[in-house]
Design a protein around this motif. Sequence first.
Motif, PDB file in Angstrom:
ATOM      1  N   LEU A 243       0.888  -1.341  -0.079  1.00 11.37           N
ATOM      2  CA  LEU A 243      -0.107   0.133  -0.094  1.00 11.37           C
ATOM      3  C   LEU A 243       0.861   1.186   0.118  1.00 11.37           C
ATOM      4  O   LEU A 243       1.977   1.543   0.710  1.00 11.37           O
ATOM      5  N   ILE A 244       0.600   2.243  -0.812  1.00 18.51           N
ATOM      6  CA  ILE A 244       1.014   3.370  -0.812  1.00 18.51           C
ATOM      7  C   ILE A 244       0.041   4.594  -0.598  1.00 18.51           C
ATOM      8  O   ILE A 244      -0.998   4.502  -0.791  1.00 18.51           O
ATOM      9  N   ASP A 245       0.754   5.777  -0.154  1.00 18.11           N
ATOM     10  CA  ASP A 245      -0.269   7.030  -0.132  1.00 18.11           C
ATOM     11  C   ASP A 245      -0.472   7.554  -1.595  1.00 18.11           C
ATOM     12  O   ASP A 245       0.268   7.968  -2.038  1.00 18.11           O
ATOM     13  N   PRO A 246      -1.811   7.524  -2.070  1.00 19.16           N
ATOM     14  CA  PRO A 246      -2.347   7.905  -3.204  1.00 19.16           C
ATOM     15  C   PRO A 246      -2.179   9.406  -3.368  1.00 19.16           C
ATOM     16  O   PRO A 246      -1.923   9.996  -4.591  1.00 19.16           O
ATOM     17  N   LEU A 247      -2.374  10.264  -2.128  1.00 17.76           N
ATOM     18  CA  LEU A 247      -2.076  11.706  -2.262  1.00 17.76           C
ATOM     19  C   LEU A 247      -0.758  12.045  -2.532  1.00 17.76           C
ATOM     20  O   LEU A 247      -0.700  12.928  -3.687  1.00 17.76           O
ATOM     21  N   VAL A 248       0.120  11.694  -2.006  1.00 23.08           N
ATOM     22  CA  VAL A 248       1.783  11.686  -2.424  1.00 23.08           C
ATOM     23  C   VAL A 248       2.126  11.321  -3.723  1.00 23.08           C
ATOM     24  O   VAL A 248       2.736  12.108  -4.361  1.00 23.08           O
TER      25      VAL A 248
ATOM     26  N   SER B 132       2.845  13.009   4.743  1.00 27.20           N
ATOM     27  CA  SER B 132       1.366  13.702   4.813  1.00 27.20           C
ATOM     28  C   SER B 132       0.762  13.606   6.041  1.00 27.20           C
ATOM     29  O   SER B 132       1.134  12.661   6.813  1.00 27.20           O
ATOM     30  N   ASP B 133      -0.026  14.324   6.292  1.00 29.23           N
ATOM     31  CA  ASP B 133      -0.710  14.745   7.759  1.00 29.23           C
ATOM     32  C   ASP B 133      -2.036  13.953   7.645  1.00 29.23           C
ATOM     33  O   ASP B 133      -2.602  13.645   8.532  1.00 29.23           O
ATOM     34  N   PHE B 134      -2.422  13.578   6.530  1.00 28.50           N
ATOM     35  CA  PHE B 134      -3.818  12.866   6.351  1.00 28.50           C
ATOM     36  C   PHE B 134      -3.600  11.580   6.881  1.00 28.50           C
ATOM     37  O   PHE B 134      -2.798  10.482   6.571  1.00 28.50           O
ATOM     38  N   LYS B 135      -4.718  11.176   7.280  1.00 29.13           N
ATOM     39  CA  LYS B 135      -4.764   9.668   7.970  1.00 29.13           C
ATOM     40  C   LYS B 135      -6.023   8.992   7.344  1.00 29.13           C
ATOM     41  O   LYS B 135      -7.322   9.496   7.293  1.00 29.13           O
ATOM     42  N   TYR B 136      -5.655   7.821   6.608  1.00 32.87           N
ATOM     43  CA  TYR B 136      -6.897   7.251   5.878  1.00 32.87           C
ATOM     44  C   TYR B 136      -7.396   6.171   7.079  1.00 32.87           C
ATOM     45  O   TYR B 136      -6.592   5.279   7.435  1.00 32.87           O
TER      46      TYR B 136
END
Length: 304
Positions: free
Chosen positions: A6-11, A33-37
Amino acid sequence: MLENILIDPLVYMETEKEESLKLIKNFYSTQKSDFKYPVINGIPILKLPNDQDNTSSYDDIIPNFELGNRNIDTIFRVNSLSENDIKHKTVLLAGTGGGGDILWLKQLSPKKLICLDYSSSLHNIKEKFNDPNIDYVVGDICNMPFKSESFDIIISQGVIQHTRSPEKAFASQIRTLKKNGILSIGNLYSNNLHNKKITALRNKLNLHRSPNREKSKKYIKRSTKIYTILANTGLYKLHMKFKFPYILHYNNISGKSFDYYYANALDYYLSSYRHLIDSEEIKLWADRLSVTFLRTIKGYKIVK
């Protein structure tokens, strides 16, 4: 295994860098990223931050699709696949829908099966199968939250024409394929007269943009009840010739159930996107990415 790919889609969307996600207290996150999924019902919700609260046009369509009775030999023949393409391989089902493709994939003993869908209804599919060898991810096929070269084969039937950008969906799937991996796509809407008629009526009625989806579904259901009678008495041939008003179907397949026709009509008229895609377009995308393009009876087999 799932967390390893899994990777951060936003980054990735902003930098094209693949930042691994780590699970901490029911949230996936990265240091970049500060966002938490969130993880909901055991499923990572890896949509972009601005899309987290967006519902999919398929949330209320998918429950109407039956699992169906899929014959493996027929699937192999029309998609130019074999048992060895699936068995002991890491498989991505890109666009899970009602879960019908899970039935035949499970029988072939993949090493791991991962099911991706944009719809929040995915947890219903997970509950239906309750299989520890299957992982589920809610995410965007145009910006898939997986590392490059993660999958041996991707099965994506009847999906990319319903995305905001079919070419981006195609490229995202190719990125996540291993070398010599296979992308099997099919059930696309080709740019033929039949589909042009449906598109024209879809745009005229504009049901997919109506704020009252329940009212639109009732309209489609009434139409489908009439068409089911026509289709199962042979009278659909008159409809195909004269185009009876208030009947949304241009399907010439007789002998099917009301549920079958209704699910297809919802797919035609309520999905947010409905692109018509020709083989020349698929071949152009394949050439741009330097992958092998093969026509099959049902669609296309792309080899990386």
